[in-house]
Design a protein around this motif. Structure first.
Motif, mmCIF file in Angstrom:
data_model
loop_
_atom_site.group_PDB
_atom_site.id
_atom_site.type_symbol
_atom_site.label_atom_id
_atom_site.label_comp_id
_atom_site.label_asym_id
_atom_site.label_seq_id
_atom_site.Cartn_x
_atom_site.Cartn_y
_atom_site.Cartn_z
ATOM 1 N N GLY A 16 0.810 -1.208 0.000
ATOM 2 C CA GLY A 16 0.000 0.000 0.000
ATOM 3 C C GLY A 16 0.838 1.251 0.000
ATOM 4 O O GLY A 16 2.042 1.221 -0.265
ATOM 5 N N MET A 17 0.199 2.334 0.322
ATOM 6 C CA MET A 17 0.857 3.625 0.394
ATOM 7 C C MET A 17 0.432 4.283 1.685
ATOM 8 O O MET A 17 -0.740 4.227 2.068
ATOM 9 N N ALA A 18 1.379 4.898 2.352
ATOM 10 C CA ALA A 18 1.086 5.600 3.605
ATOM 11 C C ALA A 18 1.479 7.064 3.449
ATOM 12 O O ALA A 18 2.474 7.387 2.809
ATOM 13 N N MET A 19 0.661 7.918 4.032
ATOM 14 C CA MET A 19 0.940 9.345 4.015
ATOM 15 C C MET A 19 0.786 9.873 5.427
ATOM 16 O O MET A 19 -0.166 9.512 6.116
ATOM 17 N N ALA A 20 1.715 10.696 5.836
ATOM 18 C CA ALA A 20 1.643 11.326 7.150
ATOM 19 C C ALA A 20 1.876 12.820 6.978
ATOM 20 O O ALA A 20 2.705 13.240 6.169
#
Length: 78
Positions: A58-62
């Motif tokens: 997946g892809m994570a964004m913070a």
């Protein structure tokens, strides 16, 4: 999700995600409040413990204070 629910709503709408896609992020926000960039680790832990298929890649964004943003792609090895 430093902006809280507003940022999650915007990401969900902007990427045309289903409501389930950010369920773990919303649960972590509800349980712990706004933790800024550190939230990513709590969300990943929750996904892995639940055995979500989505946790395999997946892809994570913070989003941190100001204009700070971290983004990364991930996949489970092995």
């Amino acid at each position: 999700h430093a902006g809280g629910r507003t940022v999650l709503d915007a990401v969900e709408a902007g990427l045309s995600l289903g409501a389930h896609a950010l369920a773990d992020s919303r649960a972590v926000l509800s349980a712990y409040g706004n933790m800024s960039s550190a939230t990513v680790m709590f969300v990943l832990k929750r996904m892995m413990e639940a055995g979500h298929e989505a946790a395999k890649r997946g892809m994570a964004m913070a989003f941190g204070p100001g204009m700070v943003a971290e983004t990364f792609r991930f996949s489970v090895a092995g």
